[in-house]
Motif scaffolding. Structure first.
Motif, PDB file in Angstrom:
ATOM      1  N   GLU A  48     -19.565   7.795 -38.249  1.00  0.00           N
ATOM      2  CA  GLU A  48     -19.817   7.837 -36.816  1.00  0.00           C
ATOM      3  C   GLU A  48     -18.749   8.670 -36.120  1.00  0.00           C
ATOM      4  O   GLU A  48     -17.588   8.704 -36.546  1.00  0.00           O
ATOM      5  CB  GLU A  48     -19.833   6.419 -36.236  1.00  0.00           C
ATOM      6  N   ASP A  49     -19.142   9.335 -35.030  1.00  0.00           N
ATOM      7  CA  ASP A  49     -18.190  10.144 -34.273  1.00  0.00           C
ATOM      8  C   ASP A  49     -17.046   9.291 -33.733  1.00  0.00           C
ATOM      9  O   ASP A  49     -15.901   9.755 -33.625  1.00  0.00           O
ATOM     10  CB  ASP A  49     -18.897  10.845 -33.111  1.00  0.00           C
ATOM     11  N   ALA A  50     -17.358   8.038 -33.427  1.00  0.00           N
ATOM     12  CA  ALA A  50     -16.326   7.158 -32.868  1.00  0.00           C
ATOM     13  C   ALA A  50     -15.179   6.959 -33.858  1.00  0.00           C
ATOM     14  O   ALA A  50     -14.009   6.852 -33.451  1.00  0.00           O
ATOM     15  CB  ALA A  50     -16.946   5.803 -32.494  1.00  0.00           C
ATOM     16  N   VAL A  51     -15.484   6.934 -35.146  1.00  0.00           N
ATOM     17  CA  VAL A  51     -14.438   6.779 -36.154  1.00  0.00           C
ATOM     18  C   VAL A  51     -13.526   7.999 -36.158  1.00  0.00           C
ATOM     19  O   VAL A  51     -12.291   7.882 -36.223  1.00  0.00           O
ATOM     20  CB  VAL A  51     -15.070   6.575 -37.543  1.00  0.00           C
ATOM     21  N   ILE A  52     -14.113   9.185 -36.080  1.00  0.00           N
ATOM     22  CA  ILE A  52     -13.325  10.424 -36.047  1.00  0.00           C
ATOM     23  C   ILE A  52     -12.467  10.475 -34.795  1.00  0.00           C
ATOM     24  O   ILE A  52     -11.284  10.848 -34.850  1.00  0.00           O
ATOM     25  CB  ILE A  52     -14.247  11.650 -36.118  1.00  0.00           C
ATOM     26  N   PHE A  53     -13.049  10.070 -33.670  1.00  0.00           N
ATOM     27  CA  PHE A  53     -12.283  10.077 -32.416  1.00  0.00           C
ATOM     28  C   PHE A  53     -11.105   9.103 -32.483  1.00  0.00           C
ATOM     29  O   PHE A  53     -10.010   9.404 -31.971  1.00  0.00           O
ATOM     30  CB  PHE A  53     -13.196   9.711 -31.250  1.00  0.00           C
ATOM     31  N   ASP A  54     -11.322   7.949 -33.099  1.00  0.00           N
ATOM     32  CA  ASP A  54     -10.230   6.984 -33.245  1.00  0.00           C
ATOM     33  C   ASP A  54      -9.111   7.552 -34.119  1.00  0.00           C
ATOM     34  O   ASP A  54      -7.924   7.396 -33.815  1.00  0.00           O
ATOM     35  CB  ASP A  54     -10.758   5.686 -33.850  1.00  0.00           C
ATOM     36  N   HIS A  55      -9.484   8.196 -35.222  1.00  0.00           N
ATOM     37  CA  HIS A  55      -8.479   8.781 -36.113  1.00  0.00           C
ATOM     38  C   HIS A  55      -7.724   9.919 -35.424  1.00  0.00           C
ATOM     39  O   HIS A  55      -6.505  10.048 -35.590  1.00  0.00           O
ATOM     40  CB  HIS A  55      -9.144   9.298 -37.386  1.00  0.00           C
ATOM     41  N   LEU A  56      -8.451  10.735 -34.673  1.00  0.00           N
ATOM     42  CA  LEU A  56      -7.807  11.826 -33.939  1.00  0.00           C
ATOM     43  C   LEU A  56      -6.826  11.273 -32.913  1.00  0.00           C
ATOM     44  O   LEU A  56      -5.707  11.795 -32.760  1.00  0.00           O
ATOM     45  CB  LEU A  56      -8.867  12.685 -33.245  1.00  0.00           C
ATOM     46  N   PHE A  57      -7.220  10.219 -32.214  1.00  0.00           N
ATOM     47  CA  PHE A  57      -6.352   9.587 -31.222  1.00  0.00           C
ATOM     48  C   PHE A  57      -5.097   9.029 -31.889  1.00  0.00           C
ATOM     49  O   PHE A  57      -3.984   9.165 -31.376  1.00  0.00           O
ATOM     50  CB  PHE A  57      -7.129   8.475 -30.507  1.00  0.00           C
ATOM     51  N   GLU A  58      -5.258   8.440 -33.066  1.00  0.00           N
ATOM     52  CA  GLU A  58      -4.127   7.844 -33.774  1.00  0.00           C
ATOM     53  C   GLU A  58      -3.193   8.917 -34.323  1.00  0.00           C
ATOM     54  O   GLU A  58      -1.969   8.799 -34.215  1.00  0.00           O
ATOM     55  CB  GLU A  58      -4.644   6.965 -34.908  1.00  0.00           C
ATOM     56  N   LEU A  59      -3.760   9.956 -34.931  1.00  0.00           N
ATOM     57  CA  LEU A  59      -2.932  11.002 -35.533  1.00  0.00           C
ATOM     58  C   LEU A  59      -2.191  11.827 -34.492  1.00  0.00           C
ATOM     59  O   LEU A  59      -1.159  12.428 -34.783  1.00  0.00           O
ATOM     60  CB  LEU A  59      -3.801  11.919 -36.403  1.00  0.00           C
ATOM     61  N   SER A  60      -2.718  11.875 -33.288  1.00  0.00           N
ATOM     62  CA  SER A  60      -2.057  12.634 -32.214  1.00  0.00           C
ATOM     63  C   SER A  60      -1.171  11.749 -31.349  1.00  0.00           C
ATOM     64  O   SER A  60      -0.707  12.190 -30.289  1.00  0.00           O
ATOM     65  CB  SER A  60      -3.107  13.315 -31.335  1.00  0.00           C
ATOM     66  N   ASN A  61      -0.979  10.497 -31.778  1.00  0.00           N
ATOM     67  CA  ASN A  61      -0.162   9.544 -31.014  1.00  0.00           C
ATOM     68  C   ASN A  61      -0.694   9.351 -29.597  1.00  0.00           C
ATOM     69  O   ASN A  61       0.067   9.219 -28.634  1.00  0.00           O
ATOM     70  CB  ASN A  61       1.298   9.994 -30.968  1.00  0.00           C
ATOM     71  N   GLY A  62      -2.009   9.340 -29.493  1.00  0.00           N
ATOM     72  CA  GLY A  62      -2.647   9.091 -28.205  1.00  0.00           C
ATOM     73  C   GLY A  62      -2.699  10.272 -27.266  1.00  0.00           C
ATOM     74  O   GLY A  62      -3.118  10.128 -26.110  1.00  0.00           O
ATOM     75  N   LYS A  63      -2.345  11.469 -27.726  1.00  0.00           N
ATOM     76  CA  LYS A  63      -2.300  12.639 -26.840  1.00  0.00           C
ATOM     77  C   LYS A  63      -3.603  13.429 -26.841  1.00  0.00           C
ATOM     78  O   LYS A  63      -3.823  14.259 -25.956  1.00  0.00           O
ATOM     79  CB  LYS A  63      -1.140  13.549 -27.244  1.00  0.00           C
ATOM     80  N   LEU A  64      -4.453  13.203 -27.831  1.00  0.00           N
ATOM     81  CA  LEU A  64      -5.770  13.852 -27.875  1.00  0.00           C
ATOM     82  C   LEU A  64      -6.814  12.751 -27.910  1.00  0.00           C
ATOM     83  O   LEU A  64      -6.975  12.054 -28.908  1.00  0.00           O
ATOM     84  CB  LEU A  64      -5.897  14.762 -29.108  1.00  0.00           C
ATOM     85  N   ASN A  65      -7.534  12.596 -26.786  1.00  0.00           N
ATOM     86  CA  ASN A  65      -8.465  11.480 -26.645  1.00  0.00           C
ATOM     87  C   ASN A  65      -9.865  12.002 -26.362  1.00  0.00           C
ATOM     88  O   ASN A  65     -10.114  12.613 -25.328  1.00  0.00           O
ATOM     89  CB  ASN A  65      -8.008  10.558 -25.515  1.00  0.00           C
ATOM     90  N   LEU A  66     -10.760  11.793 -27.326  1.00  0.00           N
ATOM     91  CA  LEU A  66     -12.168  12.176 -27.150  1.00  0.00           C
ATOM     92  C   LEU A  66     -13.078  10.951 -27.133  1.00  0.00           C
ATOM     93  O   LEU A  66     -14.300  11.084 -27.243  1.00  0.00           O
ATOM     94  CB  LEU A  66     -12.604  13.117 -28.292  1.00  0.00           C
ATOM     95  N   LYS A  67     -12.488   9.777 -26.974  1.00  0.00           N
ATOM     96  CA  LYS A  67     -13.276   8.549 -27.053  1.00  0.00           C
ATOM     97  C   LYS A  67     -14.303   8.456 -25.930  1.00  0.00           C
ATOM     98  O   LYS A  67     -15.380   7.887 -26.118  1.00  0.00           O
ATOM     99  CB  LYS A  67     -12.344   7.334 -26.998  1.00  0.00           C
ATOM    100  N   ASP A  68     -13.959   8.987 -24.764  1.00  0.00           N
ATOM    101  CA  ASP A  68     -14.877   8.899 -23.623  1.00  0.00           C
ATOM    102  C   ASP A  68     -15.719  10.159 -23.466  1.00  0.00           C
ATOM    103  O   ASP A  68     -16.371  10.347 -22.436  1.00  0.00           O
ATOM    104  CB  ASP A  68     -14.074   8.656 -22.338  1.00  0.00           C
ATOM    105  N   SER A  69     -15.702  11.020 -24.484  1.00  0.00           N
ATOM    106  CA  SER A  69     -16.433  12.272 -24.384  1.00  0.00           C
ATOM    107  C   SER A  69     -17.937  12.028 -24.531  1.00  0.00           C
ATOM    108  O   SER A  69     -18.385  11.172 -25.303  1.00  0.00           O
ATOM    109  CB  SER A  69     -15.964  13.246 -25.473  1.00  0.00           C
ATOM    110  N   GLU A  70     -18.713  12.808 -23.786  1.00  0.00           N
ATOM    111  CA  GLU A  70     -20.171  12.716 -23.864  1.00  0.00           C
ATOM    112  C   GLU A  70     -20.746  13.685 -24.883  1.00  0.00           C
ATOM    113  O   GLU A  70     -21.936  13.624 -25.209  1.00  0.00           O
ATOM    114  CB  GLU A  70     -20.786  12.993 -22.476  1.00  0.00           C
TER     115      GLU A  70
END
Length: 216
Positions: free
Chosen positions: A156-178
């Motif tokens: 799921e895209d949500a899993v990738i977004f969570d990993h991206l958020f974690e690996l960037s220390n919260g500086k790259l956030n796509l969780k609310d992206s449409e």
């Protein structure tokens, strides 16, 4: 006769074995000479022989300097001769280099690889705008592709977004992206298409040749 045999293990240790035992004996003989004039004469003759034994060094810069350094090394730094170059120091020659520090990267999600983390670090430094947004989505799509290489099912895209958020220390956030990432089936289909290219070609050729066989 057997009692007169001399094994290399019983002989004097060769400091630079490439020059052989006879040259080592010549250096030892030069060291034993009493007058410095005689030692200088023998040292120059030895340098000439060393140059003939190592012709490939003639193209090396400071060819003569290297030979004189090797002469002192083979003499165990204990020969009193006049060298055209500075006498090498034992401590410098035998000094061990500093340990090389290897990068110790232990990423939490190893299936993404270290390059993804580098790309994320670069994206963080970019100014906000369309270019950064495009880069972040490209990274997320590549992360999804890497995830599917590790897990052949789907993600799921949500899993990738969570990993991206974690690996960037919260500086790259796509969780609310449409916007959605590339569909998993499309990524798997692309991989299968290029991965089986050679096998399909082989089967097609086989079919082609079979159709052209002569029948008797």
């Amino acid at each position: 006769m057997i009692d007169d045999l001399e094994y290399n293990t019983e002989r004097e240790h060769l400091i630079i074995p490439e020059y052989g035992r006879h040259l080592q004996k010549m250096i030892n003989h030069a060291k034993s000479r009493e007058t410095k004039e005689e030692r200088n004469k023998l040292a120059k003759a030895i340098i000439s022989v060393m140059g003939n034994l190592q012709p490939h060094l003639r193209d090396v810069p400071d060819f003569q300097h290297k030979l004189w350094d090797q002469l002192f090394i083979m003499a165990d730094f204990d020969i009193d001769v006049d060298s055209p170059y500075d006498k090498p120091e034992r401590e410098v020659i035998h000094a061990r280099p500093e340990p090389l520090e290897y990068p110790q990267n232990h990423p939490k999600y190893r299936f993404y690889g270290n390059n993804i983390k580098t790309m994320i670090d670069v994206a963080i430094t970019w100014e906000e705008g369309e270019m950064k947004e495009a880069l972040v989505y490209t990274i997320a799509n590549h992360m999804k592709k890497c995830f599917l290489n590790w897990n052949k099912d789907t993600v799921e895209d949500a899993v990738i977004f969570d990993h991206l958020f974690e690996l960037s220390n919260g500086k790259l956030n796509l969780k609310d992206s449409e916007d959605d990432l590339t569909d998993s089936s499309s990524l798997l289909r692309t991989k299968s298409k290029y991965g089986n290219k050679s096998s399909n070609k082989k089967s097609n050729n086989k079919k082609k040749y079979s159709n052209n066989r002569k029948r008797y």
